[in-house]
Design an enzyme around this catalytic site. Structure first.
Site, PDB file in Angstrom:
ATOM      1  N   HIS A   5       0.786  -1.236   0.000  1.00 39.09           N
ATOM      2  CA  HIS A   5       0.000   0.000   0.000  1.00 39.09           C
ATOM      3  C   HIS A   5       0.812   1.276   0.000  1.00 39.09           C
ATOM      4  CE1 HIS A   5      -2.278  -3.315   1.817  1.00 39.09           C
ATOM      5  NE2 HIS A   5      -3.250  -2.872   1.044  1.00 39.09           N
ATOM      6  N   GLY A  21      -6.966  11.244   9.050  1.00 36.53           N
ATOM      7  CA  GLY A  21      -7.706  10.235   8.292  1.00 36.53           C
ATOM      8  C   GLY A  21      -7.793  10.591   6.813  1.00 36.53           C
ATOM      9  N   ARG A  25      -6.492  16.370   4.079  1.00 37.38           N
ATOM     10  CA  ARG A  25      -5.962  17.011   5.282  1.00 37.38           C
ATOM     11  C   ARG A  25      -4.449  16.772   5.387  1.00 37.38           C
ATOM     12  NH1 ARG A  25     -10.209  16.619   9.385  1.00 37.38           N
ATOM     13  NH2 ARG A  25     -10.940  18.503   8.367  1.00 37.38           N
ATOM     14  N   ARG A  44      -3.275   4.813  -4.090  1.00 34.23           N
ATOM     15  CA  ARG A  44      -4.699   4.993  -3.743  1.00 34.23           C
ATOM     16  C   ARG A  44      -5.026   6.413  -3.318  1.00 34.23           C
ATOM     17  NH1 ARG A  44      -7.778   0.057  -1.881  1.00 34.23           N
ATOM     18  NH2 ARG A  44      -6.571  -1.659  -2.709  1.00 34.23           N
ATOM     19  N   ARG A  88      -1.704  10.201  15.410  1.00 32.32           N
ATOM     20  CA  ARG A  88      -2.948  10.417  14.683  1.00 32.32           C
ATOM     21  C   ARG A  88      -3.513  11.783  15.043  1.00 32.32           C
ATOM     22  NH1 ARG A  88      -8.003   9.715  12.884  1.00 32.32           N
ATOM     23  NH2 ARG A  88      -9.683   9.683  14.410  1.00 32.32           N
ATOM     24  N   VAL A  89      -3.915  12.545  14.044  1.00 30.13           N
ATOM     25  CA  VAL A  89      -4.592  13.826  14.271  1.00 30.13           C
ATOM     26  C   VAL A  89      -5.959  13.724  13.594  1.00 30.13           C
ATOM     27  CG1 VAL A  89      -2.642  15.381  14.703  1.00 30.13           C
ATOM     28  CG2 VAL A  89      -3.181  14.790  12.359  1.00 30.13           C
ATOM     29  N   GLY A  90      -6.979  13.471  14.387  1.00 34.96           N
ATOM     30  CA  GLY A  90      -8.279  13.164  13.806  1.00 34.96           C
ATOM     31  C   GLY A  90      -9.405  13.975  14.406  1.00 34.96           C
ATOM     32  N   SER A  91     -10.590  13.621  13.985  1.00 33.00           N
ATOM     33  CA  SER A  91     -11.774  14.225  14.597  1.00 33.00           C
ATOM     34  C   SER A  91     -12.500  13.145  15.385  1.00 33.00           C
ATOM     35  CB  SER A  91     -12.698  14.805  13.521  1.00 33.00           C
ATOM     36  OG  SER A  91     -13.172  13.773  12.695  1.00 33.00           O
ATOM     37  N   GLU A 179     -14.366   7.741  17.868  1.00 30.02           N
ATOM     38  CA  GLU A 179     -13.772   7.866  16.536  1.00 30.02           C
ATOM     39  C   GLU A 179     -13.632   6.450  15.999  1.00 30.02           C
ATOM     40  OE1 GLU A 179     -10.920   5.989  17.766  1.00 30.02           O
ATOM     41  OE2 GLU A 179      -9.610   7.293  16.588  1.00 30.02           O
ATOM     42  N   MET A 180     -12.753   6.205  15.059  1.00 32.33           N
ATOM     43  CA  MET A 180     -12.777   4.886  14.431  1.00 32.33           C
ATOM     44  C   MET A 180     -11.399   4.257  14.187  1.00 32.33           C
ATOM     45  SD  MET A 180     -15.949   5.468  11.786  1.00 32.33           S
ATOM     46  CE  MET A 180     -16.282   3.719  11.669  1.00 32.33           C
ATOM     47  N   GLU A 181     -10.341   4.812  14.771  1.00 30.38           N
ATOM     48  CA  GLU A 181      -9.005   4.344  14.389  1.00 30.38           C
ATOM     49  C   GLU A 181      -8.028   4.013  15.524  1.00 30.38           C
ATOM     50  OE1 GLU A 181     -10.360   7.187  13.002  1.00 30.38           O
ATOM     51  OE2 GLU A 181     -10.875   6.358  11.044  1.00 30.38           O
ATOM     52  N   SER A 203     -15.432  17.170  16.776  1.00 28.52           N
ATOM     53  CA  SER A 203     -16.117  17.789  15.632  1.00 28.52           C
ATOM     54  C   SER A 203     -17.625  17.819  15.836  1.00 28.52           C
ATOM     55  CB  SER A 203     -15.787  17.027  14.349  1.00 28.52           C
ATOM     56  OG  SER A 203     -16.189  15.675  14.470  1.00 28.52           O
ATOM     57  N   ASP A 204     -18.123  16.955  16.714  1.00 27.75           N
ATOM     58  CA  ASP A 204     -19.561  16.942  16.972  1.00 27.75           C
ATOM     59  C   ASP A 204     -19.794  16.378  18.375  1.00 27.75           C
ATOM     60  OD1 ASP A 204     -18.677  14.759  14.842  1.00 27.75           O
ATOM     61  OD2 ASP A 204     -20.018  13.779  16.254  1.00 27.75           O
ATOM     62  N   ARG A 218     -14.590  24.644  11.868  1.00 28.98           N
ATOM     63  CA  ARG A 218     -13.766  23.741  12.678  1.00 28.98           C
ATOM     64  C   ARG A 218     -12.297  23.767  12.285  1.00 28.98           C
ATOM     65  NH1 ARG A 218     -18.279  20.095  11.914  1.00 28.98           N
ATOM     66  NH2 ARG A 218     -17.073  19.060  10.299  1.00 28.98           N
TER      67      ARG A 218
END
Ligand code: HPA
Length: 234
Positions: A5, A21, A25, A44, A88-91, A179-181, A203-204, A218
């Site tokens: 990958h 993610g 970004r 990808r 990781r820098v996420g929401s 979150e998801m990760e 974010s929410d 945001r």
């Protein structure tokens, strides 16, 4: 050198990789904060860049969404590209009364409804945690700049749209956000002897939905999170 990958030279990535993610970004971080960013991976459309920030070499590459996706990218970076730290820098969403939209959550631990850790065949439940050194530095950096932040558990969900509900039950256990990760990232770091931290901007909010803002509004708080991650990069 190419892994399934990532197509990049062996030394193409810095010791520390910031991991949002969203590939756009990743491009934003590279073009806004890094000097001389070089695109080192585009398989990808998962943009990976390496450049310098305040004299340090730093990379940034997207993880995609969900534990299987961050599981792949973090595994390949740690295992085949000599990456030591992934931040990781996420929401995230929050279901905690004390947490507001745009706050920062430093994920000390990551609960999950996912199955990622089953591959290790442990005789019990593994508790995925952040690297304490990175966590401590991030907390110090939040203090220094006066960011609104909390440290605690996060919930890495395998479904954004979940038939069983919002995951609010996790709030009973003091879990701060969803979150998801992170859980898969922390598992890979543990298994491979590397370091990881997840920094999320809320974010929410399920508790304060009136605070939910547009993507553009945001952006400023996301920028703050990115600077925290860049400043603690080793
Ligand atoms: N659920 C899962 N992941 C998320 C959310 C959410 O509500 N908000 C931001 N990332």
């Amino acid at each position: 050198m190419a892994t399934p990958h990532i197509a990049a030279e062996k030394g193409a990535f810095a010791k520390t990789v910031l991991m949002p993610g969203d590939p756009l970004r990743s491009e934003f971080i590279a073009k806004t904060f890094l000097e001389n960013p070089v695109l080192v991976n585009d398989v990808r459309g998962v943009h990976g860049y390496t450049g310098t920030y305040k004299g340090k070499t730093v990379s940034v590459m997207a993880s995609g969404m969900g534990q299987p996706s961050i599981g792949i990218y973090s595994y390949e970076l740690y295992s085949f590209f000599d990456v030591e730290n992934i931040i990781r820098v996420g929401s995230c969403g929050s279901f905690h009364e004390s947490i507001h939209v745009r706050d920062i959550i430093l994920a000390m631990g990551a609960c999950t409804n996912g199955n990622y850790a089953s591959q290790y065949r442990l005789p019990g439940t593994f508790c995925p945690i952040a690297d304490f050194g990175l966590l401590k530095k991030a907390a110090e950096e939040c203090e220094r700049i006066g960011a609104r932040y909390s440290i605690g558990n996060i919930f890495s969900s395998d479904s954004f749209y979940d038939d069983a509900g919002s995951g609010m039950e996790w709030a009973k256990m003091g879990v701060l956000g969803v979150e998801m990760e992170s859980a898969a990232l922390y598992c890979n770091a543990a298994r491979l002897g590397k370091k990881a931290l997840c920094i999320c901007t809320v974010s929410d909010s399920l508790i304060h939905p009136e605070e939910n803002t547009t993507a553009e509004e945001r952006q400023k708080s996301f920028t703050q999170m990115m600077e925290i991650a860049l400043n603690i990069a080793e």
